[in-house]
Design a protein around this motif. Sequence first.
Motif, short mmCIF file in Angstrom:
data_model
loop_
_atom_site.label_atom_id
_atom_site.label_comp_id
_atom_site.label_asym_id
_atom_site.label_seq_id
_atom_site.Cartn_x
_atom_site.Cartn_y
_atom_site.Cartn_z
N ASP A 33 3.80 -2.88 -81.10
CA ASP A 33 3.24 -4.21 -80.82
C ASP A 33 3.17 -5.01 -82.11
O ASP A 33 2.79 -4.48 -83.16
N ASN A 34 3.52 -6.28 -82.03
CA ASN A 34 3.45 -7.11 -83.25
C ASN A 34 2.10 -7.82 -83.39
O ASN A 34 1.92 -8.61 -84.31
N LEU A 35 1.18 -7.54 -82.51
CA LEU A 35 -0.18 -8.09 -82.55
C LEU A 35 -0.19 -9.62 -82.52
O LEU A 35 -1.12 -10.25 -83.04
N SER A 36 0.83 -10.21 -81.92
CA SER A 36 0.85 -11.68 -81.83
C SER A 36 -0.25 -12.16 -80.89
O SER A 36 -0.88 -13.19 -81.14
N THR A 37 -0.51 -11.43 -79.83
CA THR A 37 -1.65 -11.76 -78.96
C THR A 37 -2.52 -10.52 -78.71
O THR A 37 -3.66 -10.67 -78.27
N GLY A 38 -1.99 -9.35 -78.95
CA GLY A 38 -2.76 -8.12 -78.74
C GLY A 38 -3.61 -7.80 -79.96
O GLY A 38 -3.41 -8.35 -81.04
N PHE A 115 9.37 -1.79 -66.24
CA PHE A 115 9.40 -3.15 -66.79
C PHE A 115 8.36 -4.04 -66.12
O PHE A 115 8.25 -4.06 -64.89
N SER A 116 7.64 -4.81 -66.95
CA SER A 116 6.64 -5.77 -66.47
C SER A 116 7.33 -7.06 -66.09
O SER A 116 7.68 -7.86 -66.96
N SER A 117 7.51 -7.27 -64.78
CA SER A 117 8.04 -8.56 -64.36
C SER A 117 6.93 -9.33 -63.66
O SER A 117 5.75 -8.95 -63.75
N THR A 118 7.29 -10.39 -62.98
CA THR A 118 6.28 -11.32 -62.53
C THR A 118 6.67 -11.98 -61.21
O THR A 118 7.87 -12.16 -60.94
N ALA A 119 5.66 -12.39 -60.45
CA ALA A 119 5.92 -13.15 -59.22
C ALA A 119 6.55 -14.50 -59.55
O ALA A 119 7.10 -15.16 -58.67
N ASN A 171 -1.12 -12.25 -59.44
CA ASN A 171 -2.09 -12.81 -60.40
C ASN A 171 -3.02 -11.72 -60.91
O ASN A 171 -3.91 -11.28 -60.18
N VAL A 172 -2.81 -11.33 -62.14
CA VAL A 172 -3.56 -10.20 -62.70
C VAL A 172 -4.92 -10.72 -63.20
O VAL A 172 -4.98 -11.75 -63.87
N ALA A 173 -5.98 -10.00 -62.86
CA ALA A 173 -7.32 -10.48 -63.23
C ALA A 173 -8.27 -9.30 -63.37
O ALA A 173 -7.93 -8.16 -63.08
N ASN A 184 -7.80 -10.51 -73.99
CA ASN A 184 -8.10 -11.05 -75.32
C ASN A 184 -7.15 -12.17 -75.74
O ASN A 184 -7.34 -12.78 -76.77
N ASN A 185 -6.09 -12.38 -74.95
CA ASN A 185 -5.07 -13.36 -75.35
C ASN A 185 -5.65 -14.77 -75.24
O ASN A 185 -5.96 -15.24 -74.15
N PRO A 186 -5.80 -15.46 -76.40
CA PRO A 186 -6.40 -16.79 -76.34
C PRO A 186 -5.55 -17.80 -75.56
O PRO A 186 -6.03 -18.82 -75.11
N1 NAD Z 1 -1.20 -11.53 -67.20
C1 NAD Z 1 -0.58 -11.79 -66.05
O1 NAD Z 1 -1.18 -12.34 -65.11
C2 NAD Z 1 0.87 -11.38 -65.85
C3 NAD Z 1 1.48 -11.68 -64.64
C4 NAD Z 1 2.79 -11.29 -64.45
C5 NAD Z 1 3.49 -10.61 -65.44
N2 NAD Z 1 2.88 -10.35 -66.62
C6 NAD Z 1 3.66 -9.63 -67.64
O2 NAD Z 1 2.89 -8.54 -68.12
C7 NAD Z 1 3.20 -8.27 -69.49
C8 NAD Z 1 1.92 -8.16 -70.29
O3 NAD Z 1 1.20 -9.37 -70.17
P1 NAD Z 1 -0.29 -9.51 -70.70
O4 NAD Z 1 -1.00 -10.41 -69.75
O5 NAD Z 1 -0.85 -8.19 -71.00
O6 NAD Z 1 -0.04 -10.34 -72.03
P2 NAD Z 1 -0.62 -10.12 -73.50
O7 NAD Z 1 -0.23 -11.33 -74.28
O8 NAD Z 1 -2.04 -9.75 -73.45
O9 NAD Z 1 0.22 -8.86 -74.00
C9 NAD Z 1 1.50 -8.94 -74.54
C10 NAD Z 1 1.57 -7.98 -75.72
O10 NAD Z 1 2.89 -7.97 -76.25
C11 NAD Z 1 2.83 -8.12 -77.67
N3 NAD Z 1 4.10 -8.76 -78.08
C12 NAD Z 1 4.56 -9.99 -77.75
N4 NAD Z 1 5.77 -10.20 -78.30
C13 NAD Z 1 6.09 -9.06 -78.99
C14 NAD Z 1 7.21 -8.66 -79.77
N5 NAD Z 1 8.25 -9.48 -79.99
N6 NAD Z 1 7.20 -7.43 -80.32
C15 NAD Z 1 6.15 -6.58 -80.14
N7 NAD Z 1 5.07 -6.92 -79.41
C16 NAD Z 1 5.03 -8.14 -78.84
C17 NAD Z 1 1.59 -8.95 -77.93
O11 NAD Z 1 1.06 -8.82 -79.22
C18 NAD Z 1 0.64 -8.40 -76.86
O12 NAD Z 1 -0.06 -7.27 -77.33
C19 NAD Z 1 4.14 -9.38 -69.93
O13 NAD Z 1 5.45 -8.88 -69.90
C20 NAD Z 1 3.97 -10.45 -68.88
O14 NAD Z 1 5.14 -11.22 -68.71
C21 NAD Z 1 1.59 -10.73 -66.86
#
Ligand code: NAD
Length: 360
Positions: A33-38, A115-119, A171-173, A184-186
């Motif tokens: 993880d690059n910690l960009s949002t994590g 793989f994490s995909s989406t609606a 819709n994840v919640a 935690n993602n701002p």
């Molecule tokens: N949250 C939702 O409602 C939702 C809905 C459908 C799909 N998704 C999918 O679920 C997955 C996770 O989403 P989330 O809500 O946990 O988001 P999130 O932003 O909390 O998590 C994404 C993580 O990926 C890391 N990251 C981003 N780009 C990176 C890179 N280039 N290299 C390494 N790490 C990287 C970030 O630091 C973060 O920890 C995503 O693929 C998203 O498309 C989320």
Amino acid sequence: MSTKILVTGGAGYIGSHTVKQLGQAGYDIVVYDNLSTGIPQAITYGKLVVGSLEDTNLLAATFAEHNFDAVLHFAASISVPESVADPLAYYSNNTMNTLNLLRQCQRFGVKKLVFSSTAAVYGQPAETHITETTHPQPLNPYGSSKLMSEQMIRDYSAASGMKHVILRYFNVAGADMAGELGQNNPKASHLIKATCNAALGRTSSINIFGTDFETHDGTGIRDYIHVEDLARAHVDALVYLADGGESEIFNCGYGQGYSVREVIDMVKEVSGEEFTVIEADRRAGDPAAVVAVSAKIKQMLGWIPRFNDLRTIVHSAYAWEKRSKALTVVPNIVPTAMPTNVISMETPVTKEQQLAVAAS
Ligand SMILES: NC(=O)c1ccc[n+]([C@@H]2O[C@H](COP(=O)([O-])OP(=O)(O)OC[C@H]3O[C@@H](n4cnc5c(N)ncnc54)[C@H](O)[C@@H]3O)[C@@H](O)[C@H]2O)c1
């Protein structure tokens, strides 16, 4: 020997909840993880390699050091409006980086991927109840970047014999029921999180976009899935693949929708707080109702939802948002000899350590 899993994006919202369940189930985990949002404090098991999927040298070194049995690929950028404003950033981080990951799977012979995909790949379908065979037609670069990733995964699997599970989340919640983890993602602007923040007085109001939809109360209906149930779907997918399951796509939702007004009313009830609700016009492209048909995942993966209840979802989300400024996680992590950009999670990591490692 335990099964070794690479979890990209495991420091993020959904990834961290999944890492916790994988750790509890005895999997051996490496988070990349690059910690960009994590944040590293959200990783409760395994070890963390701080790096981007763009960094193919570090990625290859990580694959070389570990003999991964499977990859869970969460890492991505997730904001729809941001993807509209800067589509190339989304094709780069979501699509091209999935290609980088697949190249390493090819090089190191990894044969299982979730793989994490989406609606969002479905766009604005004519029908309310969406099955996995509903024609995908994304309406924004975020959805397109994910659909293109799916296509690459399918094509590579067909050519290589890799088996994959594509999970299309609705819709994840909500948040971890034990209160350890949450969103935690701002940049996350999801309705339940935003409404909890209005209840907490952190924002002045909440908008309802559209009150004239053809639904029972005129507001849009969506299928909200609790993040712990979604995390469980990943563990189920790994078991399915380990048992020799074929490549598949599964919707992840409950098959039941709640309206925007019902969500807002539930946040008011759970929090006991009043806040301003602004009724605004519909946004372009917003469908009236989007609900998953989730029979396939229940049948094929044996997935059993445990938190299919709006009150439970809102309760956990509100509790998390209320205490989110005081994150205290006690990780159960086993450190090993690691290269410099790997953080041992034996002790919680300070912000300064995070920044130093991220900059190294
Ligand atoms: N949250 C939702 O409602 C939702 C809905 C459908 C799909 N998704 C999918 O679920 C997955 C996770 O989403 P989330 O809500 O946990 O988001 P999130 O932003 O909390 O998590 C994404 C993580 O990926 C890391 N990251 C981003 N780009 C990176 C890179 N280039 N290299 C390494 N790490 C990287 C970030 O630091 C973060 O920890 C995503 O693929 C998203 O498309 C989320």
